[in-house]
Design a protein around this motif. Structure first.
Motif, PDB file in Angstrom:
ATOM      1  N   VAL A  79       0.840  -1.197   0.000  1.00 20.41           N
ATOM      2  CA  VAL A  79       0.000   0.000   0.000  1.00 20.41           C
ATOM      3  C   VAL A  79       0.871   1.242   0.000  1.00 20.41           C
ATOM      4  CG1 VAL A  79      -1.864   1.220   1.185  1.00 20.41           C
ATOM      5  CG2 VAL A  79      -1.742  -1.282   1.285  1.00 20.41           C
ATOM      6  N   SER A  80       0.583   2.168  -0.916  1.00 19.17           N
ATOM      7  CA  SER A  80       1.347   3.410  -0.997  1.00 19.17           C
ATOM      8  C   SER A  80       0.448   4.593  -0.631  1.00 19.17           C
ATOM      9  CB  SER A  80       1.885   3.598  -2.421  1.00 19.17           C
ATOM     10  OG  SER A  80       0.859   4.090  -3.276  1.00 19.17           O
ATOM     11  N   PRO A  81       1.039   5.743  -0.339  1.00 14.62           N
ATOM     12  CA  PRO A  81       0.226   6.934   0.005  1.00 14.62           C
ATOM     13  C   PRO A  81      -0.695   7.378  -1.129  1.00 14.62           C
ATOM     14  CG  PRO A  81       2.507   7.234   0.699  1.00 14.62           C
ATOM     15  CD  PRO A  81       2.481   5.985  -0.141  1.00 14.62           C
ATOM     16  N   HIS A  82      -0.418   6.928  -2.333  1.00 16.77           N
ATOM     17  CA  HIS A  82      -1.262   7.297  -3.472  1.00 16.77           C
ATOM     18  C   HIS A  82      -2.519   6.426  -3.576  1.00 16.77           C
ATOM     19  CE1 HIS A  82       1.951   9.876  -4.854  1.00 16.77           C
ATOM     20  NE2 HIS A  82       2.793   8.858  -4.811  1.00 16.77           N
ATOM     21  N   ASP A  83      -2.569   5.352  -2.787  1.00 17.57           N
ATOM     22  CA  ASP A  83      -3.690   4.416  -2.861  1.00 17.57           C
ATOM     23  C   ASP A  83      -4.847   4.867  -1.983  1.00 17.57           C
ATOM     24  OD1 ASP A  83      -2.160   2.799  -4.538  1.00 17.57           O
ATOM     25  OD2 ASP A  83      -1.347   1.639  -2.858  1.00 17.57           O
ATOM     26  N   ILE A  84      -5.951   4.170  -2.127  1.00 18.39           N
ATOM     27  CA  ILE A  84      -7.100   4.358  -1.245  1.00 18.39           C
ATOM     28  C   ILE A  84      -7.530   2.983  -0.764  1.00 18.39           C
ATOM     29  CG2 ILE A  84      -8.827   4.256  -3.107  1.00 18.39           C
ATOM     30  CD1 ILE A  84     -10.288   6.560  -1.603  1.00 18.39           C
ATOM     31  N   ILE A  87      -5.137   0.532  10.980  1.00 18.99           N
ATOM     32  CA  ILE A  87      -5.598   1.899  10.735  1.00 18.99           C
ATOM     33  C   ILE A  87      -4.583   2.961  11.157  1.00 18.99           C
ATOM     34  CG2 ILE A  87      -7.324   3.608  11.430  1.00 18.99           C
ATOM     35  CD1 ILE A  87      -9.440   1.428  11.154  1.00 18.99           C
ATOM     36  N   PRO A  88      -3.926   2.839  12.326  1.00 23.18           N
ATOM     37  CA  PRO A  88      -2.933   3.873  12.679  1.00 23.18           C
ATOM     38  C   PRO A  88      -1.816   3.994  11.645  1.00 23.18           C
ATOM     39  CG  PRO A  88      -3.500   2.554  14.600  1.00 23.18           C
ATOM     40  CD  PRO A  88      -4.121   1.869  13.424  1.00 23.18           C
ATOM     41  N   VAL A  89      -1.393   2.844  11.075  1.00 21.48           N
ATOM     42  CA  VAL A  89      -0.325   2.882  10.061  1.00 21.48           C
ATOM     43  C   VAL A  89      -0.842   3.553   8.790  1.00 21.48           C
ATOM     44  CG1 VAL A  89       1.324   1.506   8.747  1.00 21.48           C
ATOM     45  CG2 VAL A  89       0.603   0.746  11.024  1.00 21.48           C
ATOM     46  N   LEU A  90      -2.070   3.214   8.399  1.00 18.31           N
ATOM     47  CA  LEU A  90      -2.660   3.828   7.212  1.00 18.31           C
ATOM     48  C   LEU A  90      -2.788   5.342   7.392  1.00 18.31           C
ATOM     49  CD1 LEU A  90      -5.463   1.208   6.428  1.00 18.31           C
ATOM     50  CD2 LEU A  90      -3.307   1.519   5.197  1.00 18.31           C
ATOM     51  N   LYS A  91      -3.144   5.754   8.603  1.00 15.73           N
ATOM     52  CA  LYS A  91      -3.273   7.185   8.872  1.00 15.73           C
ATOM     53  C   LYS A  91      -1.918   7.882   8.758  1.00 15.73           C
ATOM     54  CE  LYS A  91      -7.711   7.394   9.914  1.00 15.73           C
ATOM     55  NZ  LYS A  91      -8.666   8.203   9.105  1.00 15.73           N
ATOM     56  N   ARG A  92      -0.861   7.205   9.256  1.00 14.37           N
ATOM     57  CA  ARG A  92       0.478   7.799   9.171  1.00 14.37           C
ATOM     58  C   ARG A  92       0.939   7.915   7.724  1.00 14.37           C
ATOM     59  NH1 ARG A  92       1.669   4.707  13.832  1.00 14.37           N
ATOM     60  NH2 ARG A  92       2.793   3.142  12.625  1.00 14.37           N
ATOM     61  N   LEU A  93       0.489   6.975   6.887  1.00 11.71           N
ATOM     62  CA  LEU A  93       0.831   7.001   5.466  1.00 11.71           C
ATOM     63  C   LEU A  93      -0.029   7.997   4.684  1.00 11.71           C
ATOM     64  CD1 LEU A  93       1.227   3.165   4.734  1.00 11.71           C
ATOM     65  CD2 LEU A  93       3.059   4.873   4.785  1.00 11.71           C
ATOM     66  N   HIS A  94      -1.021   8.584   5.366  1.00 10.56           N
ATOM     67  CA  HIS A  94      -1.976   9.509   4.729  1.00 10.56           C
ATOM     68  C   HIS A  94      -2.766   8.829   3.615  1.00 10.56           C
ATOM     69  CE1 HIS A  94      -0.176  12.763   7.001  1.00 10.56           C
ATOM     70  NE2 HIS A  94       1.024  12.390   6.552  1.00 10.56           N
ATOM     71  N   VAL A  95      -3.083   7.560   3.845  1.00  4.28           N
ATOM     72  CA  VAL A  95      -3.905   6.808   2.901  1.00  4.28           C
ATOM     73  C   VAL A  95      -5.374   7.051   3.247  1.00  4.28           C
ATOM     74  CG1 VAL A  95      -4.558   4.505   2.089  1.00  4.28           C
ATOM     75  CG2 VAL A  95      -2.157   5.025   2.577  1.00  4.28           C
ATOM     76  N   ARG A  96      -6.166   7.457   2.275  1.00  2.33           N
ATOM     77  CA  ARG A  96      -7.596   7.681   2.515  1.00  2.33           C
ATOM     78  C   ARG A  96      -8.266   6.346   2.807  1.00  2.33           C
ATOM     79  NH1 ARG A  96     -11.068  12.042  -0.443  1.00  2.33           N
ATOM     80  NH2 ARG A  96     -11.958  11.964   1.653  1.00  2.33           N
ATOM     81  N   LEU A  97      -9.170   6.358   3.759  1.00  7.85           N
ATOM     82  CA  LEU A  97      -9.801   5.128   4.232  1.00  7.85           C
ATOM     83  C   LEU A  97     -11.318   5.189   4.066  1.00  7.85           C
ATOM     84  CD1 LEU A  97      -9.557   2.383   5.730  1.00  7.85           C
ATOM     85  CD2 LEU A  97      -9.747   3.675   7.880  1.00  7.85           C
TER      86      LEU A  97
END
Length: 327
Positions: free
Chosen positions: A93-98, A115-125
């Motif tokens: 998963v990259s920051p450009h993904d959703i 979720i905390p890791v996704l938030k740090r990556l600024h991945v939209r959820l």
């Protein structure tokens, strides 16, 4: 546990009850095609990366299908198992993904841990749950509600209506995105080149036509006998009559032979130019094979000339369509 006798159990009634409950669940789902749904579609359209779908258990099975439907309809997507994501697969998963995370309860521990890791990556959820107030519902950038009144399972335990609703919501997203992208049947075929649909939508007349020396052809001064020999040699049920520059003057089919018999023509002296059908039905080599098939069926013919302007470049027979899997 008391087990009813199979002879006494009404299987049909049980099956119909399931369908009734699931229909009711889908009817309720309509209210959740709202502004949140529009926001989710806009976010996916704006995504420069891929859609990553996650889900545990039955939600995971639905998520795999959802990702596959996205991918085949113009929205690049793949599925990541939340358990494997915690052990390295999150690197996909990259920051450009959703991310679309699925859980009916909204309390999937495996997803909540990510979720905390996704938030740090600024991945939209985007979270799809049956409970907007759940932990996943609160953490989501966009929440899609998939709440249903009841499961079809009489114990209320096995995911049934809820998974059907999730599947339907995923299809609604995919189709809405397909339409918004202007995704065409030809685009669909490009991601299905190995299937029957791909063959129908990608194959062109030039791919299957008989060309060059395989084209049955004679000049207008050829005898009727020579024309019949050419039809027999090339085994396409016709010959095209053309000049020395391959410009089409007419066509003669084995079916025309019966007409010639009725005309009382002298077979020894007649030329093919005297009995041919002038012009002939033609299709361009760039035409989709399935469109050429439609022409043949509408004209009730088994073969058609392929032409560029007035020049013959090939012949396509119904048997060619069958061999190519177009029919």
């Amino acid at each position: 546990m008391t087990q009813p006798s199979p002879d006494d159990f009404d299987f049909q009634q049980a099956g119909k009850a399931v369908l009734h409950i699931e229909r009711e669940g889908l009817a309720q789902l309509d209210q959740y095609i709202n502004e949140d749904f529009s926001d989710a579609c806009r976010a996916i359209l704006a995504c420069s990366g891929k859609v990553v779908v996650m889900g545990m258990g039955k939600s995971g099975h639905i998520g795999r299908k959802m990702a596959a439907t996205f991918a085949s309809t113009g929205t690049p997507a793949f599925f990541v198992h939340p358990g494997e994501a915690s052990h390295g697969d999150l690197g996909m998963v990259s920051p450009h993904d959703i991310v679309i995370a699925i859980s009916n309860s909204g309390e999937s521990g495996e997803i909540l841990a990510l979720i905390p890791v996704l938030k740090r990556l600024h991945v939209r959820l985007i979270c799809m749950t049956g409970r907007p107030e759940s932990a996943m519902g609160r953490a989501a950038d966009i929440h899609l509600c998939i709440h249903v009144p009841q499961e079809a399972c009489p114990l209320g335990l096995a995911p049934t209506t809820s998974t059907t609703a999730t599947l339907a919501m995923g299809d609604a997203l995919a189709v809405a995105l397909l339409q918004a992208r202007g995704f065409s049947a030809q685009d669909f075929a490009l991601s299905h080149p190995g299937g029957a649909l791909g063959r129908k939508l990608l194959l062109r007349v030039s791919d299957i036509m008989h060309a060059g020396a395989a084209i049955p052809r004679v000049g207008p001064a050829a005898s009727l006998r020579d024309a019949l020999l050419e039809i027999t040699r090339k085994n396409l049920g016709l010959t095209v009559i053309c000049d020395d520059n391959d410009r089409i003057e007419g066509i003669f089919t084995d079916g025309d032979l019966r007409r010639v018999f009725d005309m009382g023509i002298d077979f020894q002296r007649a030329t093919i130019g005297q009995v041919m059908t002038r012009g002939g039905i033609r299709v361009p080599p760039s035409m989709l094979a399935v469109d050429a098939l439609n022409v043949m069926e509408s004209k009730h013919i088994t073969a058609v000339l392929v032409a560029e302007g007035e020049r013959v470049v090939g012949v396509v027979h119904m048997h060619d369509m069958l061999r190519a899997g177009v029919v």
